[in-house]
Design an enzyme around this catalytic site. Structure first.
Site, PDB file in Angstrom:
ATOM      1  N   ASP A   1      -0.953   0.238  -8.680  1.00  0.00           N
ATOM      2  CA  ASP A   1      -0.804   1.994  -7.912  1.00  0.00           C
ATOM      3  C   ASP A   1      -0.217   3.035  -8.301  1.00  0.00           C
ATOM      4  O   ASP A   1       0.208   2.630  -9.801  1.00  0.00           O
ATOM      5  CB  ASP A   1       0.496   0.784  -6.884  1.00  0.00           C
ATOM      6  CG  ASP A   1       1.068   2.126  -6.223  1.00  0.00           C
ATOM      7  OD1 ASP A   1       0.119   2.670  -5.355  1.00  0.00           O
ATOM      8  OD2 ASP A   1       2.472   2.296  -5.966  1.00  0.00           O
TER       9      ASP A   1
ATOM     10  N   ASN B   1      -6.429   0.285   3.670  1.00  0.00           N
ATOM     11  CA  ASN B   1      -7.003   1.690   2.498  1.00  0.00           C
ATOM     12  C   ASN B   1      -8.033   2.274   3.289  1.00  0.00           C
ATOM     13  O   ASN B   1      -8.914   3.093   2.920  1.00  0.00           O
ATOM     14  CB  ASN B   1      -7.991   1.266   0.918  1.00  0.00           C
ATOM     15  CG  ASN B   1      -6.244   1.087  -0.075  1.00  0.00           C
ATOM     16  OD1 ASN B   1      -6.974   0.401  -1.234  1.00  0.00           O
ATOM     17  ND2 ASN B   1      -5.295   1.609   0.394  1.00  0.00           N
TER      18      ASN B   1
END
Length: 226
Positions: A12, A60
């Site tokens: 991340d 995503n």
């Protein structure tokens, strides 16, 4: 030396790292992919049998088409440029997720990488792509029901997951400064130790990995028991 059998990492902070350095999101994601190459020697040195990297979540897909297309392209480029080196170093490649959402050419590339490295036994590098843990559990239950079973056990679900051989996660690391696991390996990480770092993934290095492992080694795991 570590007793960790399965290390999972949520990669991340790529986009925020890019913002911090006045770069595009694509450049941030590329830096994140380059970090895998940089850390491979450390992964091999640690000799952790199983490492799973969360590279592209099911959520995503909701990002801009430009960003999604680039992330998919990055996976293809990574497999093309790194496969021989991974194979040479004895790395077994696995990829988990709803891969049918990917193009047939990328699915073929993934299958070729899996086939080429299937007998390697130094470490297993599992790439979670187009992956969501809730979706994995739903897919597993659907598979079981379709087989005709009327009652479902823990063992049934385990054997119907994307990778039935995946061991339970011992340590889950998330860089990026946020404190959540974002639909990642919910079944496998039921008793995992969690480690969060404020550093963005492109800034993460082998010393950060070692720090996380050192922190893990000081913990007493109870697996839900006292």
């Amino acid at each position: 030396m570590t007793n960790i059998k399965h290390l999972a990492i949520i990669m991340d902070g790529n986009a925020r790292w890019a913002d911090q350095h006045n770069l595009t999101k694509s450049e941030g994601h590329k830096a994140g992919a380059d970090k895998i190459r940089e850390l491979l020697p450390e992964f091999l040195n640690l000799n952790i049998p199983y490492i799973t990297l969360y590279t592209f979540s099911s959520e995503n897909w909701q990002r801009s088409s430009t960003e999604v297309d680039f992330l998919i392209k990055l996976l293809s480029i990574y497999l093309k440029t790194e496969l021989n080196n991974l194979h040479k170093n004895g790395v077994k490649i696995k990829v988990i997720g709803r891969l049918t959402l990917l193009s047939s050419s990328l699915q073929k590339q993934i299958n070729n990488a899996i086939e080429l490295t299937k007998n390697n036994n130094k470490i297993t590098l599992c790439i979670a792509f187009s992956y969501g843990s809730r979706q994995e559990i739903v897919d597993a239950c659907t598979k079981i029901i379709t087989s005709g079973k009327k009652a479902v056990s823990d063992s049934d679900i385990q054997h119907a997951l994307y990778d039935p051989e995946m061991p339970d996660v011992d340590l889950l690391i998330r860089p990026g400064g946020v404190y959540r696991i974002s639909n990642f390996l919910l079944w496998q990480a039921a008793y995992a130790e969690l480690y969060f770092s404020p550093k963005y993934w492109p800034d993460f290095n082998k010393y950060d990995i070692q720090e996380a492992i050192n922190d893990y080694s000081k913990r007493k795991r109870t697996f839900g028991k006292r």
